[in-house]
Motif scaffolding. Structure first.
Motif, PDB file in Angstrom:
ATOM      1  N   ALA A  93       0.825  -1.206   0.000  1.00  0.00           N
ATOM      2  CA  ALA A  93       0.000   0.000   0.000  1.00  0.00           C
ATOM      3  C   ALA A  93       0.862   1.260   0.000  1.00  0.00           C
ATOM      4  O   ALA A  93       0.379   2.347  -0.332  1.00  0.00           O
ATOM      5  CB  ALA A  93      -0.927   0.006   1.221  1.00  0.00           C
ATOM      6  N   SER A  94       2.146   1.141   0.365  1.00  0.00           N
ATOM      7  CA  SER A  94       3.044   2.297   0.409  1.00  0.00           C
ATOM      8  C   SER A  94       3.809   2.505  -0.892  1.00  0.00           C
ATOM      9  O   SER A  94       4.601   3.445  -1.002  1.00  0.00           O
ATOM     10  CB  SER A  94       4.052   2.128   1.559  1.00  0.00           C
ATOM     11  N   ILE A  95       3.594   1.648  -1.883  1.00  0.00           N
ATOM     12  CA  ILE A  95       4.292   1.788  -3.167  1.00  0.00           C
ATOM     13  C   ILE A  95       3.696   2.962  -3.944  1.00  0.00           C
ATOM     14  O   ILE A  95       2.491   3.002  -4.200  1.00  0.00           O
ATOM     15  CB  ILE A  95       4.173   0.499  -3.999  1.00  0.00           C
ATOM     16  N   ASN A  96       4.538   3.898  -4.301  1.00  0.00           N
ATOM     17  CA  ASN A  96       4.097   5.064  -5.077  1.00  0.00           C
ATOM     18  C   ASN A  96       4.426   4.811  -6.551  1.00  0.00           C
ATOM     19  O   ASN A  96       5.577   4.769  -6.949  1.00  0.00           O
ATOM     20  CB  ASN A  96       4.808   6.330  -4.580  1.00  0.00           C
ATOM     21  N   HIS A  97       3.387   4.622  -7.361  1.00  0.00           N
ATOM     22  CA  HIS A  97       3.597   4.382  -8.786  1.00  0.00           C
ATOM     23  C   HIS A  97       3.031   5.512  -9.640  1.00  0.00           C
ATOM     24  O   HIS A  97       2.478   5.304 -10.708  1.00  0.00           O
ATOM     25  CB  HIS A  97       2.988   3.041  -9.201  1.00  0.00           C
ATOM     26  N   GLY A  98       3.171   6.757  -9.087  1.00  0.00           N
ATOM     27  CA  GLY A  98       2.829   7.938  -9.866  1.00  0.00           C
ATOM     28  C   GLY A  98       1.459   8.512  -9.608  1.00  0.00           C
ATOM     29  O   GLY A  98       1.111   9.563 -10.145  1.00  0.00           O
ATOM     30  N   GLU A  99       0.641   7.879  -8.784  1.00  0.00           N
ATOM     31  CA  GLU A  99      -0.692   8.399  -8.492  1.00  0.00           C
ATOM     32  C   GLU A  99      -0.721   8.964  -7.081  1.00  0.00           C
ATOM     33  O   GLU A  99      -0.094   8.434  -6.171  1.00  0.00           O
ATOM     34  CB  GLU A  99      -1.738   7.292  -8.634  1.00  0.00           C
ATOM     35  N   ASP A 100      -1.483  10.048  -6.916  1.00  0.00           N
ATOM     36  CA  ASP A 100      -1.632  10.675  -5.616  1.00  0.00           C
ATOM     37  C   ASP A 100      -3.034  10.399  -5.074  1.00  0.00           C
ATOM     38  O   ASP A 100      -3.933  10.007  -5.807  1.00  0.00           O
ATOM     39  CB  ASP A 100      -1.396  12.184  -5.706  1.00  0.00           C
ATOM     40  N   GLY A 101      -3.205  10.649  -3.786  1.00  0.00           N
ATOM     41  CA  GLY A 101      -4.504  10.467  -3.156  1.00  0.00           C
ATOM     42  C   GLY A 101      -4.470   9.359  -2.125  1.00  0.00           C
ATOM     43  O   GLY A 101      -3.676   8.415  -2.214  1.00  0.00           O
ATOM     44  N   ALA A 102      -5.349   9.487  -1.115  1.00  0.00           N
ATOM     45  CA  ALA A 102      -5.370   8.525  -0.013  1.00  0.00           C
ATOM     46  C   ALA A 102      -5.749   7.129  -0.465  1.00  0.00           C
ATOM     47  O   ALA A 102      -5.408   6.140   0.196  1.00  0.00           O
ATOM     48  CB  ALA A 102      -6.346   9.010   1.069  1.00  0.00           C
ATOM     49  N   TRP A 103      -6.466   6.998  -1.574  1.00  0.00           N
ATOM     50  CA  TRP A 103      -6.888   5.694  -2.064  1.00  0.00           C
ATOM     51  C   TRP A 103      -5.948   5.163  -3.154  1.00  0.00           C
ATOM     52  O   TRP A 103      -6.260   4.171  -3.813  1.00  0.00           O
ATOM     53  CB  TRP A 103      -8.315   5.768  -2.601  1.00  0.00           C
ATOM     54  N   SER A 104      -4.785   5.836  -3.308  1.00  0.00           N
ATOM     55  CA  SER A 104      -3.807   5.395  -4.302  1.00  0.00           C
ATOM     56  C   SER A 104      -2.472   5.025  -3.668  1.00  0.00           C
ATOM     57  O   SER A 104      -1.763   4.147  -4.166  1.00  0.00           O
ATOM     58  CB  SER A 104      -3.588   6.484  -5.358  1.00  0.00           C
ATOM     59  N   VAL A 105      -2.083   5.719  -2.616  1.00  0.00           N
ATOM     60  CA  VAL A 105      -0.840   5.429  -1.910  1.00  0.00           C
ATOM     61  C   VAL A 105      -1.025   5.779  -0.442  1.00  0.00           C
ATOM     62  O   VAL A 105      -1.665   6.778  -0.108  1.00  0.00           O
ATOM     63  CB  VAL A 105       0.349   6.207  -2.519  1.00  0.00           C
ATOM     64  N   CYS A 106      -0.512   4.935   0.444  1.00  0.00           N
ATOM     65  CA  CYS A 106      -0.663   5.130   1.888  1.00  0.00           C
ATOM     66  C   CYS A 106       0.710   5.283   2.535  1.00  0.00           C
ATOM     67  O   CYS A 106       1.692   4.701   2.083  1.00  0.00           O
ATOM     68  CB  CYS A 106      -1.392   3.942   2.527  1.00  0.00           C
ATOM     69  N   SER A 107       0.748   6.056   3.598  1.00  0.00           N
ATOM     70  CA  SER A 107       1.994   6.240   4.334  1.00  0.00           C
ATOM     71  C   SER A 107       2.325   4.989   5.139  1.00  0.00           C
ATOM     72  O   SER A 107       1.467   4.141   5.404  1.00  0.00           O
ATOM     73  CB  SER A 107       1.884   7.440   5.271  1.00  0.00           C
ATOM     74  N   THR A 108       3.587   4.883   5.525  1.00  0.00           N
ATOM     75  CA  THR A 108       4.011   3.775   6.374  1.00  0.00           C
ATOM     76  C   THR A 108       3.242   3.785   7.691  1.00  0.00           C
ATOM     77  O   THR A 108       2.932   2.727   8.253  1.00  0.00           O
ATOM     78  CB  THR A 108       5.519   3.872   6.652  1.00  0.00           C
TER      79      THR A 108
END
Length: 557
Positions: A294-309
């Protein structure tokens, strides 16, 4: 001197010298005493009211009480969600507390007006002539009971968490005071129960249920007024939005990223991506590594796209607690059943001590007195002694303490079965004090498993989920009560043959088989205990339970 993440009642940053500490915790201690002056005696004596005044059957009166206990604990989850997400814990108490005053007032009115309850009769001697509560009066009864359950659930979810908030667990001295607070908070529950079992039970049995419920309404009003006077002294945790939403976000994003490879080291920038995650970041763990995606950032922003550790580790903490939540719930099934049926056992015994008539519910003074003495001794003497021997800050771990309580419940069930068999076979009416051993063992259970579970769920929950952690504890007790109700119905169904009623479907205990049912409870308790031991042994604490640095004990609330 400012403590981060907390505000005063007006929303301003708090000062350690002014807000929190033992002084603020005393308000929660007082509330625990007052609320349990009316909760504990009514929880234990309510079955007498339903059976003797409302003329419900043995089984239906017991299941109504266990359902009431279960609803109270279940509603705690709603109160916790509101306090953690949108309003502070102190405001939750003051907002929903008045509903308990109104509910008790409604029950007092029903007990006072003859048109709202069945005509008086002796249900044991005149069973065929006794009219059971029905129709509109049943509606009033359940509105009163479940409004009471809703309000009390919201209060009990927030009270221990608000008390614990008054101590900073990162400060060594305040951390020990926080641990001591839970012992003294439970002492307050026992003290309130002790007073209530003498005063409230006497009022209800000898002056009338209308008087008893009326005094209970005044007590809860007094408690709320005292809590309101402490508003200027509280440290209030800032609500940070729905923690359940954050957990759901992690699960959804991890599922969406399931096809991505997990890098060896996630970007450190993700740890504090959201402003909400800047106060207390749990240490990364290897548990449920799938959720790290869930913490992998693949270029999309937003709470439902990437989550913090932070979000990921919070979710792991909650999921790691679930096996213990379920296993301890199974281990706790016997407790509400023993409470309700022991009172009914007592009603069939000789309740006189010389010229004094003792209510069966009043016998709970014995375990509660033991609880108060043991809690004081445990906190002041046993904890310091065991702390030196084991190195644990609390003397023993929370889960070890819970295990002792579950073991005592198994023994209590077996003792209750033997005593009930002896009561039915006795040529003369058995003395009420034959029930003292099972009451005593229930007291041991509450001193150990009750306090241990309460502190475990509160201490292991993430910082902004403390009320939900406490609510999980109450919800667990509620679900255990409902499972107890299901067990009663299941046993009745399994033992019902033709015209023969089930073990617990008799008009009284004399033509029921409560002794055999107690053995069933003991076996289920043993299986639940073994299951609990398996999960407790595997559990890894979020914070090291051993002492970091030895120092003198601090004053406790």
């Amino acid at each position: 001197m400012v403590v981060g993440g907390f505000v005063d009642w007006r929303g301003n940053p708090i000062d350690r010298k002014v807000h929190g500490g033992v002084r603020a915790a005393w308000f929660m201690f007082f509330l625990s005493v007052v609320t349990n002056m009316e909760n504990i005696p009514n929880m234990l004596n309510l079955v007498t009211y339903l059976h003797g005044t409302m003329h419900m059957g043995v089984s239906s009166s017991a299941t109504t009480v266990t359902n009431f206990i279960g609803a109270t604990s279940g509603f705690a989850l709603l109160g916790a969600f509101l306090s953690d997400s949108y309003i502070t814990r102190s405001r939750t108490i003051l907002l929903f507390g008045p509903l308990e005053f109104l509910a008790l007032g409604l029950l007092a009115l029903q007990a006072y007006l003859p048109s709202l309850h069945p005509p008086p009769c002796n249900i044991e001697a005149e069973l065929s002539n006794c009219e059971e509560v029905h129709g509109f009066n049943t509606v009033i009864l359940h509105i009163g009971l479940y409004t009471w359950a809703f309000s009390e659930g919201c209060i009990r979810a927030c009270t221990p968490s608000l008390g614990a908030d008054q101590f900073d667990h990162e400060d060594p001295s305040e951390s020990r005071q926080q641990s001591s607070f839970f012992n003294w908070f439970t002492f307050g529950i026992s003290l309130g129960g002790f007073i209530g079992l003498i005063l409230i039970v006497w009022l209800e049995n000898y002056k009338g249920w209308d008087i008893g419920f009326g005094v209970c309404a005044l007590l809860i009003l007094l408690g709320l007024l005292i809590v309101a006077t402490g508003l200027p002294f509280y440290r209030n945790q800032v609500p940070e939005g729905s923690p359940l939403t954050r957990i759901l976000q992690v699960l959804v994003v991890a599922f969406k990223n399931r096809k991505y490879e997990l890098p060896e080291k996630l970007e450190e920038a993700q740890e504090n991506r959201n402003g909400l995650d800047s106060i207390e970041v749990p240490r990364p763990t290897n548990f449920l590594k799938f959720l790290d995606k869930a913490s992998i950032n693949h270029g999309e922003d937003g709470a439902w796209s990437v989550c913090s550790t932070m979000k990921v580790e919070e979710t792991k903490i909650v999921l790691r607690m679930l096996p213990l939540f379920i296993s301890s719930m199974i281990g706790y099934i016997s407790n509400p059943l023993l409470l309700t049926f022991t009172v009914q056992q007592g009603s069939m015994t000789n309740t006189r001590l010389g010229k004094i008539h003792i209510s069966p519910a009043t016998l709970f003074v014995i375990p509660i007195t033991f609880q108060m003495l043991m809690l004081a001794v445990y906190d002041r003497f046993l904890v310091p002694f065991m702390r030196k021997r084991t190195g644990y800050a609390c003397g023993i771990t929370h889960l070890q303490r819970v295990g002792l309580g579950f073991a005592s419940m198994i023994v209590a069930s077996a003792v209750a079965a033997v005593v009930e068999r002896k009561r039915k076979e006795a040529a003369v009416q058995m003395s009420l004090f034959w029930l003292a051993p099972q009451f005593f063992l229930l007291g041991v259970s509450d001193v150990t498993s009750f306090v241990g579970l309460l502190e475990f769920f509160n201490s292991e929950a993430p910082k902004d989920m403390k009320s939900i952690g406490t609510a999980l504890f109450w919800c667990e007790l509620g679900l255990a009560s409902w499972m107890g109700t299901f067990l009663v119905e299941l046993v009745n169904k399994a033992t019902r043959h033709g015209h023969h009623r089930g073990w617990l479907e008799g008009t009284s205990l004399n033509n029921s088989h409560l002794d055999l049912f107690y053995w069933v409870v003991a076996v289920i308790g043993l299986l639940g205990f073994l299951n609990y031991l398996y999960w407790a042994k595997k559990y890894a604490y979020r914070h090291n339970p051993r002492m970091v640095t030895p120092s003198a004990d601090q004053d406790s609330p």
